[in-house]
Design a protein around this motif. Structure first.
Motif, PDB file in Angstrom:
ATOM      1  N   ARG A 232     -71.010 -21.713  12.102  1.00 16.78           N
ATOM      2  CA  ARG A 232     -69.654 -21.397  12.533  1.00 16.78           C
ATOM      3  C   ARG A 232     -68.626 -22.300  11.848  1.00 16.78           C
ATOM      4  NH1 ARG A 232     -68.965 -20.352  17.287  1.00 16.78           N
ATOM      5  NH2 ARG A 232     -71.002 -20.560  18.283  1.00 16.78           N
ATOM      6  N   TYR A 233     -69.076 -23.391  11.215  1.00 19.65           N
ATOM      7  CA  TYR A 233     -68.161 -24.322  10.562  1.00 19.65           C
ATOM      8  C   TYR A 233     -68.023 -24.044   9.070  1.00 19.65           C
ATOM      9  CZ  TYR A 233     -68.918 -26.653  14.994  1.00 19.65           C
ATOM     10  OH  TYR A 233     -68.996 -26.922  16.337  1.00 19.65           O
ATOM     11  N   ASP A 234     -68.447 -22.873   8.638  1.00 21.85           N
ATOM     12  CA  ASP A 234     -68.350 -22.504   7.226  1.00 21.85           C
ATOM     13  C   ASP A 234     -66.882 -22.376   6.826  1.00 21.85           C
ATOM     14  OD1 ASP A 234     -68.614 -21.294   4.651  1.00 21.85           O
ATOM     15  OD2 ASP A 234     -70.536 -20.430   5.267  1.00 21.85           O
ATOM     16  N   GLU A 235     -66.464 -23.144   5.838  1.00 24.61           N
ATOM     17  CA  GLU A 235     -65.091 -23.095   5.355  1.00 24.61           C
ATOM     18  C   GLU A 235     -64.975 -22.306   4.053  1.00 24.61           C
ATOM     19  OE1 GLU A 235     -66.812 -26.590   3.132  1.00 24.61           O
ATOM     20  OE2 GLU A 235     -67.259 -25.271   4.811  1.00 24.61           O
ATOM     21  N   VAL A 236     -66.086 -21.826   3.534  1.00 26.40           N
ATOM     22  CA  VAL A 236     -66.098 -21.068   2.284  1.00 26.40           C
ATOM     23  C   VAL A 236     -66.257 -19.584   2.564  1.00 26.40           C
ATOM     24  CG1 VAL A 236     -67.287 -20.709   0.094  1.00 26.40           C
ATOM     25  CG2 VAL A 236     -67.003 -23.028   0.987  1.00 26.40           C
ATOM     26  N   VAL A 237     -67.269 -19.224   3.320  1.00 23.75           N
ATOM     27  CA  VAL A 237     -67.467 -17.832   3.735  1.00 23.75           C
ATOM     28  C   VAL A 237     -66.691 -17.632   5.030  1.00 23.75           C
ATOM     29  CG1 VAL A 237     -69.142 -16.080   4.409  1.00 23.75           C
ATOM     30  CG2 VAL A 237     -69.729 -17.739   2.630  1.00 23.75           C
ATOM     31  N   THR A 238     -65.543 -16.986   4.915  1.00 25.43           N
ATOM     32  CA  THR A 238     -64.681 -16.779   6.080  1.00 25.43           C
ATOM     33  C   THR A 238     -64.346 -15.302   6.214  1.00 25.43           C
ATOM     34  OG1 THR A 238     -62.695 -17.221   4.754  1.00 25.43           O
ATOM     35  CG2 THR A 238     -63.679 -19.081   5.930  1.00 25.43           C
TER      36      THR A 238
END
Length: 289
Positions: free
Chosen positions: A222-228
């Protein structure tokens, strides 16, 4: 309004910076290759065992390479008895070390050739694929359009961008700047292909996410900053298991880089997906396993 070229630089910089999250700094001129082979990784003399009958092919992410992206997971798997291999793909002329930037359909052809090589060397009829970011999505083109389903048992994606990324909405600005998308496609087509709604992704996902005969596992954070949004990695269809890392361990704060590079909770879930018959529960304590 920003000039087109300035916008392109801004978008490319964010895309590249985000994608750099798939690799650490390039290590000294790829000199690890000899050590990698001697440790059993990319050892073409390795023969799969009865316990692990399929070789594992690791597929790096954007701006990754066959060594740096896998300094954590490859030794984790070789220590557990797997024959492990990794490839470089999506190279651009004059750009060393940082790969996965070329057109993704061509990268899938490179993967096809590499899997054939691994299967010929090991004598195995099928391989399992584990990919990070683009490396978890790109193999689906190989499976769907290049006959890969006959050669692959399972695809496991770590933070894959199966339905593209908006980079927190930035990519939605591109249509307002005429020519920006074309410039991005010319400079780094592998990045342009990953924008949500791209022609590549439309073709890839048309008619369903999966193909028969292949097991799919998606492991997202849930903390993915690339795949949004991170849910764009989810797949639908038979043989699919979507896993949120924080459902396994609420204390896990891994983002896009860490899930592929060093998160042993994610690694434990990869091992479970490779050998579901011997799977053990993945929890916060799996970091010690």
């Amino acid at each position: 309004m920003l000039p087109v070229k300035r916008l392109l630089r801004s978008v490319s910089a964010l895309l590249l910076a985000a994608a750099v999250a798939t690799v650490p700094a390039a290590t000294a001129a790829h000199a690890q290759n000899a050590a990698v082979t001697s440790s059993g990784w990319n050892d073409y003399h390795c023969k799969p065992s009865a316990a692990h009958p399929r070789p594992v092919v690791l597929v790096h992410g954007t701006l990754g390479n066959s060594v740096d992206n896998w300094l954590g997971l490859a030794p984790y798997l070789t220590a557990r008895g797997y024959c492990v291999f990794s490839l470089d793909y999506g190279q651009l002329p004059g750009v060393p070390f940082f790969h996965g930037l070329g057109p993704i359909d061509r990268s899938a052809q490179q993967l096809d050739t590499f899997v054939d090589k691994v299967l010929a060397a090991t004598g195995a009829p099928e391989a399992d694929l584990v990919g990070h970011s683009q490396g978890g999505m790109m193999p689906r083109y190989y499976l769907k359009f290049l006959g890969g389903a006959a050669e692959v048992n399972a695809l496991i994606g770590l933070a894959p961008d199966n339905h593209g990324t908006t980079l927190n909405g930035l990519t939605k600005l591109l249509p307002y700047f005429p020519g920006a998308e074309d410039l991005l496609s010319l400079a780094t087509p592998g990045l342009a292909d990953q924008i949500a709604g791209s022609a590549f992704l439309t073709k890839l996902n048309q008619g369903g996410d999966t193909v028969p005969g292949v097991r799919y596992t998606v492991i997202a954070t849930r903390y993915d900053e690339v795949v949004t949004p991170y849910t764009s990695g989810w797949l639908e269809g038979p043989g699919v298991r979507n896993v949120l890392l924080q459902d396994l361990c609420p204390l896990d704060l891994s983002e896009h880089l860490a899930i592929g590079l060093l998160d042993r909770i994610a690694f434990h879930e990869v091992a479970n997906a490779l050998d579901p018959a011997r799977a053990t529960r993945t929890t916060c304590a799996s970091v010690f396993s």
